[in-house]
Motif scaffolding. Structure first.
Motif, mmCIF file in Angstrom:
data_model
loop_
_atom_site.group_PDB
_atom_site.id
_atom_site.type_symbol
_atom_site.label_atom_id
_atom_site.label_comp_id
_atom_site.label_asym_id
_atom_site.label_seq_id
_atom_site.Cartn_x
_atom_site.Cartn_y
_atom_site.Cartn_z
ATOM 1 N N VAL A 167 0.915 -1.196 -0.029
ATOM 2 C CA VAL A 167 0.037 0.132 0.018
ATOM 3 C C VAL A 167 0.960 1.256 -0.052
ATOM 4 O O VAL A 167 0.638 2.244 -0.764
ATOM 5 C CB VAL A 167 -0.916 -0.085 1.340
ATOM 6 N N VAL A 168 1.989 1.253 0.909
ATOM 7 C CA VAL A 168 2.805 2.329 0.878
ATOM 8 C C VAL A 168 3.586 2.589 -0.472
ATOM 9 O O VAL A 168 3.492 3.739 -0.902
ATOM 10 C CB VAL A 168 4.053 2.372 2.011
ATOM 11 N N ILE A 169 3.964 1.620 -1.181
ATOM 12 C CA ILE A 169 4.558 1.516 -2.426
ATOM 13 C C ILE A 169 3.584 2.073 -3.467
ATOM 14 O O ILE A 169 3.927 2.885 -4.270
ATOM 15 C CB ILE A 169 5.175 0.276 -2.795
ATOM 16 N N GLU A 170 2.379 1.774 -3.499
ATOM 17 C CA GLU A 170 1.426 2.288 -4.200
ATOM 18 C C GLU A 170 0.939 3.965 -4.032
ATOM 19 O O GLU A 170 1.123 4.629 -5.185
ATOM 20 C CB GLU A 170 -0.015 1.559 -4.362
ATOM 21 N N ASP A 171 1.204 4.338 -2.775
ATOM 22 C CA ASP A 171 0.989 5.621 -2.335
ATOM 23 C C ASP A 171 2.401 6.480 -2.956
ATOM 24 O O ASP A 171 2.121 7.544 -3.502
ATOM 25 C CB ASP A 171 0.893 5.816 -1.047
ATOM 26 N N LEU A 172 3.350 5.914 -2.812
ATOM 27 C CA LEU A 172 4.686 6.580 -2.970
ATOM 28 C C LEU A 172 4.778 6.649 -4.717
ATOM 29 O O LEU A 172 5.477 7.849 -5.199
ATOM 30 C CB LEU A 172 5.970 6.103 -2.612
ATOM 31 N N GLU A 173 3.949 5.704 -5.324
ATOM 32 C CA GLU A 173 4.123 5.656 -6.971
ATOM 33 C C GLU A 173 3.315 6.916 -7.454
ATOM 34 O O GLU A 173 3.591 7.413 -8.585
ATOM 35 C CB GLU A 173 3.628 4.400 -7.514
ATOM 36 N N LYS A 174 2.275 7.395 -6.525
ATOM 37 C CA LYS A 174 1.390 8.325 -7.289
ATOM 38 C C LYS A 174 2.376 9.730 -7.018
ATOM 39 O O LYS A 174 1.842 10.521 -7.765
ATOM 40 C CB LYS A 174 0.471 8.633 -5.975
ATOM 41 N N LEU A 175 3.447 9.779 -6.427
ATOM 42 C CA LEU A 175 4.402 10.807 -6.524
ATOM 43 C C LEU A 175 4.899 11.296 -7.636
ATOM 44 O O LEU A 175 5.120 12.306 -8.213
ATOM 45 C CB LEU A 175 5.455 10.706 -5.361
ATOM 46 N N ASN A 176 5.070 10.158 -8.550
ATOM 47 C CA ASN A 176 5.787 10.380 -9.906
ATOM 48 C C ASN A 176 5.119 11.358 -10.662
ATOM 49 O O ASN A 176 5.550 12.314 -11.405
ATOM 50 C CB ASN A 176 5.767 9.058 -10.645
ATOM 51 N N SER B 82 17.118 -3.099 2.494
ATOM 52 C CA SER B 82 18.298 -2.709 1.593
ATOM 53 C C SER B 82 17.444 -3.159 0.351
ATOM 54 O O SER B 82 17.702 -2.350 -0.743
ATOM 55 C CB SER B 82 19.403 -3.733 1.423
ATOM 56 N N LYS B 83 16.376 -3.818 0.145
ATOM 57 C CA LYS B 83 15.717 -4.122 -1.026
ATOM 58 C C LYS B 83 14.974 -2.764 -1.259
ATOM 59 O O LYS B 83 14.491 -2.547 -2.506
ATOM 60 C CB LYS B 83 14.677 -5.258 -0.989
ATOM 61 N N LEU B 84 14.575 -1.920 -0.468
ATOM 62 C CA LEU B 84 13.648 -0.806 -0.513
ATOM 63 C C LEU B 84 14.264 0.866 -0.488
ATOM 64 O O LEU B 84 13.773 1.420 -0.789
ATOM 65 C CB LEU B 84 12.554 -0.780 0.331
ATOM 66 N N ILE B 85 15.457 0.655 -0.007
ATOM 67 C CA ILE B 85 16.171 1.911 0.412
ATOM 68 C C ILE B 85 16.552 2.623 -0.938
ATOM 69 O O ILE B 85 16.529 4.039 -0.657
ATOM 70 C CB ILE B 85 17.415 1.629 1.140
ATOM 71 N N ASP B 86 16.616 2.261 -2.201
ATOM 72 C CA ASP B 86 16.897 3.108 -3.102
ATOM 73 C C ASP B 86 15.781 3.797 -3.588
ATOM 74 O O ASP B 86 15.765 4.688 -4.709
ATOM 75 C CB ASP B 86 17.418 2.541 -4.278
ATOM 76 N N LEU B 87 14.307 3.364 -3.166
ATOM 77 C CA LEU B 87 13.104 4.187 -3.599
ATOM 78 C C LEU B 87 12.995 4.253 -5.046
ATOM 79 O O LEU B 87 12.243 5.067 -5.438
ATOM 80 C CB LEU B 87 13.079 5.311 -3.097
ATOM 81 N N LYS B 88 13.227 2.681 -5.581
ATOM 82 C CA LYS B 88 13.014 2.635 -7.091
ATOM 83 C C LYS B 88 11.396 3.180 -7.608
ATOM 84 O O LYS B 88 11.385 3.390 -8.605
ATOM 85 C CB LYS B 88 13.165 1.462 -7.532
ATOM 86 N N MET B 89 10.566 3.033 -6.776
ATOM 87 C CA MET B 89 9.266 3.402 -7.021
ATOM 88 C C MET B 89 9.060 5.003 -7.415
ATOM 89 O O MET B 89 8.020 4.987 -8.063
ATOM 90 C CB MET B 89 8.156 2.758 -6.079
ATOM 91 N N ILE B 90 10.010 5.656 -7.106
ATOM 92 C CA ILE B 90 9.948 7.255 -7.430
ATOM 93 C C ILE B 90 10.946 7.299 -8.175
ATOM 94 O O ILE B 90 12.197 7.293 -8.173
ATOM 95 C CB ILE B 90 10.129 7.989 -6.009
#
Length: 153
Positions: A89-98, A141-149
């Motif tokens: 859910v958080v990743i989906e919310d962060l993707e809205k930032l694009n 470590s799999k999420l730290i680079d915030l690839k979804m943004i």
């Protein structure tokens, strides 16, 4: 009002203001345990960034820092408790930032993304390693680079 955001809608500005809390929740919850030290690190970091952030982001942090802890707790309580579901859910919310970042100055957006990655790294480091500091766990470590943004093109 943050001048770089003057062309955005109220909901887009609201989303931007929540991003540091979302990043904190995503990284802190990656290992299924959101620790007080991770949340405290994010709160302290936003306070520090009011005066020590990149010049382009000072007004942003000055706007969000005073209510950050309250916003973080409210957002944390609004997300699902299950770590896997919460992360999705958080990743989906962060993707809205694009979409929103494509509407602001590219240099500001690039600095903003870099600052969010800094928060992610510092939150991840605050809970792991020797004596609970300076090591990043595998899930984080799999999420730290915030690839979804994505950096606007």
């Amino acid at each position: 009002m943050i001048t770089e955001l003057k062309n955005l809608s109220e909901s887009e500005i609201d989303l931007l203001k929540k991003i540091p809390a979302m990043v904190t929740i995503l990284i802190a919850g990656a290992d299924d345990q959101i620790s007080k030290s991770e949340l405290k690190e994010a709160v302290n970091l936003t306070k520090i960034k009011q005066s020590k952030a990149r010049r382009e982001l000072l007004s942003y942090y000055q706007e969000i820092a005073p209510d950050f802890e309250k916003s973080l707790n409210e957002l944390l309580n609004s997300y699902p408790q299950d770590a896997e579901v919460r992360s999705k859910v958080v990743i989906e919310d962060l993707e809205k930032l694009n979409t929103v970042l494509n509407k602001v100055d590219k240099d500001w957006a690039t600095q903003f993304i870099s600052s969010m990655k800094d928060i992610a790294k510092r939150v991840a480091e605050s809970a792991g390693g020797v004596f609970g500091y300076m090591s990043i766990g595998y899930e984080e470590s799999k999420l730290i680079d915030l690839k979804m943004i994505e950096v606007p093109s």
